[in-house]
Design a protein around this motif. Structure first.
Motif, short mmCIF file in Angstrom:
data_model
loop_
_atom_site.label_atom_id
_atom_site.label_comp_id
_atom_site.label_asym_id
_atom_site.label_seq_id
_atom_site.Cartn_x
_atom_site.Cartn_y
_atom_site.Cartn_z
N TRP A 265 0.83 -1.21 0.00
CA TRP A 265 0.00 0.00 0.00
C TRP A 265 0.86 1.26 0.00
O TRP A 265 0.58 2.22 -0.73
N ARG A 269 1.08 4.27 -2.78
CA ARG A 269 0.95 5.70 -2.46
C ARG A 269 2.04 6.52 -3.15
O ARG A 269 1.77 7.60 -3.70
N PHE A 281 -4.40 5.14 -7.72
CA PHE A 281 -5.39 5.67 -6.79
C PHE A 281 -6.39 4.59 -6.40
O PHE A 281 -6.79 4.49 -5.24
N SER A 282 -6.78 3.77 -7.37
CA SER A 282 -7.71 2.68 -7.08
C SER A 282 -7.10 1.70 -6.08
O SER A 282 -7.79 1.19 -5.19
N LEU A 285 -7.07 3.21 -2.63
CA LEU A 285 -8.45 3.30 -2.15
C LEU A 285 -8.91 1.95 -1.61
O LEU A 285 -9.61 1.88 -0.59
N ARG A 286 -8.50 0.87 -2.25
CA ARG A 286 -8.87 -0.47 -1.78
C ARG A 286 -8.25 -0.77 -0.42
O ARG A 286 -8.77 -1.57 0.35
N ARG A 288 -7.65 1.54 1.96
CA ARG A 288 -7.80 2.78 2.75
C ARG A 288 -7.85 2.52 4.25
O ARG A 288 -7.63 3.44 5.04
N TRP A 294 -9.36 9.09 7.36
CA TRP A 294 -9.68 9.36 5.95
C TRP A 294 -8.98 10.62 5.45
O TRP A 294 -8.76 10.79 4.25
N LEU A 297 -5.90 10.03 3.21
CA LEU A 297 -6.19 9.77 1.80
C LEU A 297 -6.46 11.08 1.06
O LEU A 297 -5.99 11.29 -0.06
N ALA A 301 -4.39 12.81 -2.16
CA ALA A 301 -5.06 13.21 -3.40
C ALA A 301 -4.79 14.67 -3.73
O ALA A 301 -4.48 15.01 -4.89
#
Length: 307
Positions: A265, A269, A281-282, A285-286, A288, A294, A297, A301
């Motif tokens: 992970w 990033r 990004f996907s 996100l999986r 997270r 949050w 994240l 972004a």
């Protein structure tokens, strides 16, 4: 069994608050067998204030030295921990206030729980003008519960500051070959004791944790490059956690796989921060659930989009 107690304090330009910190140490209801203070070339008279304080109160078990050159607080704390001779070592900043029973309560727990290498109490932050709020600190129930920490999805996040720690000298010696002076001492102690299964939290606020504009740990405005550097540092730490656990044979297979997932992970990033790719990004996100909150994240972004 009564254990010998050392305290180590790293000082640098702390003249504004150091007297209050020293008072709270001197007035503990269990005295120290050794207090080691090292000043890192202060330019505001901090060393002289400490020297005068020791002389004024005739504190024979206290000593203060000054570095020949400024080494930085990470190196300074590491040196102090190595030089401490007590069975238990309390770590101390220069600008907080300890409740009078901090040492006695934590030492009692360490004397009665030999399975604990690192014990961290909770702290109560208070804020001077110009300081920033510290997230996820001082949120415990303050009920005196003793909580044994295990490796989990958020193991890379240090949620108690070093001034809350009492550590065993034997553990400091054990991790010395793994020590990296680019790391903060609290991160090193927190993460390796967690891997070993010997980290515990004492859910009681025993430090008034002062936040002010000049804290050594204060976060400055972050850039994308800063964020990438921080994530690279986390990757380094996860790898060391795994190596330490495997060498000490304290790492269960499930924990090893979890550390591998965290490492993957973190690499996603970095890829996302550099490329702003949708696939990366996907992937983050999986995963997270590995973020502390949050907001982490969201910061990734925003910084990635700024380029």
């Amino acid at each position: 069994m009564t254990l010998r107690i050392s305290l180590v304090l790293s000082s640098y330009n702390g003249s504004e608050y150091i007297d209050e910190q020293l008072d709270s140490l001197r007035l503990q209801d269990r005295t120290f067998d050794e207090v080691l203070i090292c000043d890192d070339c202060s330019t505001d008279g901090t060393y002289d204030i400490i020297r005068s304080y020791i002389d004024r109160f005739k504190l024979e078990k206290w000593s203060v030295a000054v570095n020949a050159v400024n080494n930085g607080w990470k190196v300074n704390f590491h040196k102090l921990i190595k030089h401490a001779t007590g069975d238990l070592i309390f770590l101390c900043d220069q600008d907080d206030v300890w409740l009078p029973s901090k040492v006695s309560e934590m030492a009692f727990l360490m004397e009665n729980h030999p399975e604990i290498d690192v014990l961290a109490c909770d702290v109560e932050p208070f804020y001077e003008t110009g300081s920033k709020k510290v997230p996820n600190v001082g949120n415990g129930a303050n009920d005196g519960a003793l909580l044994h920490e295990q490796i989990n999805a958020k193991s890379i996040y240090v949620t108690r500051p070093g001034c809350a720690y009492c550590i065993r000298k034997t553990f400091a010696n054990e991790i010395e070959p793994f020590w990296k002076e680019s790391w903060a001492h609290d991160a090193m102690l927190w993460e390796l004791s967690q891997v070993k299964g010997t980290l515990a939290l004492y859910d009681k606020r025993l430090v008034k944790f002062r936040r002010h504009a000049t804290n050594a740990s204060a976060r400055k405005k972050m850039t994308r490059e800063d964020r990438i550097h921080d994530v690279e540092d986390l990757i380094d730490r996860v790898r060391l956690m795994k190596r330490f656990g495997l060498e000490k044979k304290t790492l269960e297979k499930a924990d090893e796989l979890l550390l591998d997932d965290i490492n993957s992970w973190l690499n996603f990033r970095i890829s996302f921060l550099k490329s702003r790719g949708l696939r990366e990004f996907s992937s983050i996100l999986r995963h997270r659930s590995f973020y502390a909150t949050w907001k982490g994240l969201l910061v990734d972004a925003v910084l990635a989009c700024r380029g």
